[in-house]
Design a protein around this motif. Structure first.
Motif, PDB file in Angstrom:
ATOM      1  N   HIS A  61       0.861  -1.178   0.000  1.00 41.20           N
ATOM      2  CA  HIS A  61       0.000   0.000   0.000  1.00 41.20           C
ATOM      3  C   HIS A  61       0.902   1.235   0.000  1.00 41.20           C
ATOM      4  O   HIS A  61       2.054   1.165   0.375  1.00 41.20           O
ATOM      5  N   ASN A 115       0.479   1.766  -6.140  1.00 41.77           N
ATOM      6  CA  ASN A 115      -0.255   0.588  -6.628  1.00 41.77           C
ATOM      7  C   ASN A 115       0.611  -0.336  -7.492  1.00 41.77           C
ATOM      8  O   ASN A 115       0.092  -1.163  -8.227  1.00 41.77           O
ATOM      9  N   GLN A 146      -0.227  -4.007  -6.595  1.00 43.18           N
ATOM     10  CA  GLN A 146      -1.494  -4.504  -7.118  1.00 43.18           C
ATOM     11  C   GLN A 146      -1.425  -4.750  -8.626  1.00 43.18           C
ATOM     12  O   GLN A 146      -1.841  -5.796  -9.121  1.00 43.18           O
ATOM     13  N   THR A 159      -8.356   2.258   0.879  1.00 42.20           N
ATOM     14  CA  THR A 159      -7.938   1.633  -0.383  1.00 42.20           C
ATOM     15  C   THR A 159      -8.384   0.181  -0.386  1.00 42.20           C
ATOM     16  O   THR A 159      -8.755  -0.375   0.641  1.00 42.20           O
TER      17      THR A 159
END
Lengths: 144, 130
Positions: A25, A28, A31, A70
């Motif tokens: 986190h 990004n 991710q 988030t």
């Protein structure tokens, strides 16, 4: 990811290594790096993941993003095994520097088709020197 | 040799896109092939035609568009990353009922599979990022 289409790749199988260097986190990269690995599964390549530096935090258990608003995508790591990723390398030195041990990481597993679909652990702790060899032996290395 | 290039950062904040551009030009000038340039993460922001830098600065998007035209390059913007950041072509505009689109000349929006395919089919995949 329904719009992804596996293109003809003329039977070539390369060693792909996704190197994850950043905390999960705060940006990004983690991710979107994970998304590449999952999409790549459709191409039946030899895929491995490496986690170094703050990247080791990506595999931390009990992530909770409710206070920062988030998306907590950490459960998605558990899907890696279903997407034909069987090798996850975590650099020992990076873990130690951050006061973490393997017990702090999610117990990720894959089902071994050659062993009656037995669940096998995916995470391998490796030294920086070992990881260097793994990177050298890979055909395609992408950093996230 | 067949190269593909990955651009992982947006224009102006990071040098990655500039470096990728100069690398791509160098590859072509040495007689090699560029199979694809793939824009991922904030790199998708290189593909908006609405960019308007000051006149005394380089126009990073136009530079890519011009190079693509000259060498028939395949400039691919990742659809998932583009949707998050508002990079839209006509198809995406219709699909998501947006009031406009902003994709620049020479760029197209497609899936992450294009990146994997570039990795498989190119002799070298060279990534530019932070």
């Amino acid at each position: 990811m329904s719009d992804q289409e596996a293109s003809p790749t003329s039977g070539i199988i390369k060693k792909f290594l996704y190197v994850n260097r950043r905390a999960p986190h705060g940006s990004n990269y983690a991710q979107e790096g994970l998304e590449v690995a999952l999409v790549g599964a459709a191409f039946e390549q030899d895929v491995a993941m490496a986690y170094i530096d703050d990247g080791v935090f990506q595999l931390k258990t009990d992530q909770d993003t409710s206070e920062i608003g988030t998306k907590n995508f950490s459960p998605t790591y558990r899907a890696l095994g279903d997407y034909d990723v069987k090798k996850i390398y975590v650099e020992k030195e990076s873990l130690e520097k951050r006061g973490l041990t393997q017990d702090d990481l999610m117990p990720l597993v894959y089902e071994d088709e050659d062993d009656d679909w037995a669940e096998k652990p995916m995470i391998n702790l490796v030294s920086a020197a070992e990881l260097q060899d793994i990177i050298e032996q890979s055909d395609v290395v992408l950093n996230f | 040799m067949k190269f593909s290039v990955v651009v992982n950062e947006g224009p102006y904040t990071h040098q990655a896109s500039d470096s990728a551009y100069y690398f791509t030009r160098a590859v072509l000038s040495q007689g090699h092939e560029i199979m694809r340039v793939f824009f991922y993460h904030d790199g998708v922001n290189n593909g908006t035609r609405l960019t308007t830098p000051p006149q005394d600065d380089r126009n990073i998007t136009n530079r890519w568009s011009d190079l693509a035209k000259e060498h028939d390059l395949d400039l691919v913007v990742c659809v998932a990353a583009a949707q998050r950041r508002g990079i839209v072509d006509e198809d995406e505009q219709k699909r998501n009922s947006k009031d406009t689109n902003n994709i620049a000349d020479g760029f197209r929006i497609s899936g992450l599979g294009q990146l994997i395919e570039a990795g498989i089919q190119s002799d070298r995949l060279v990534a530019f990022g932070d």
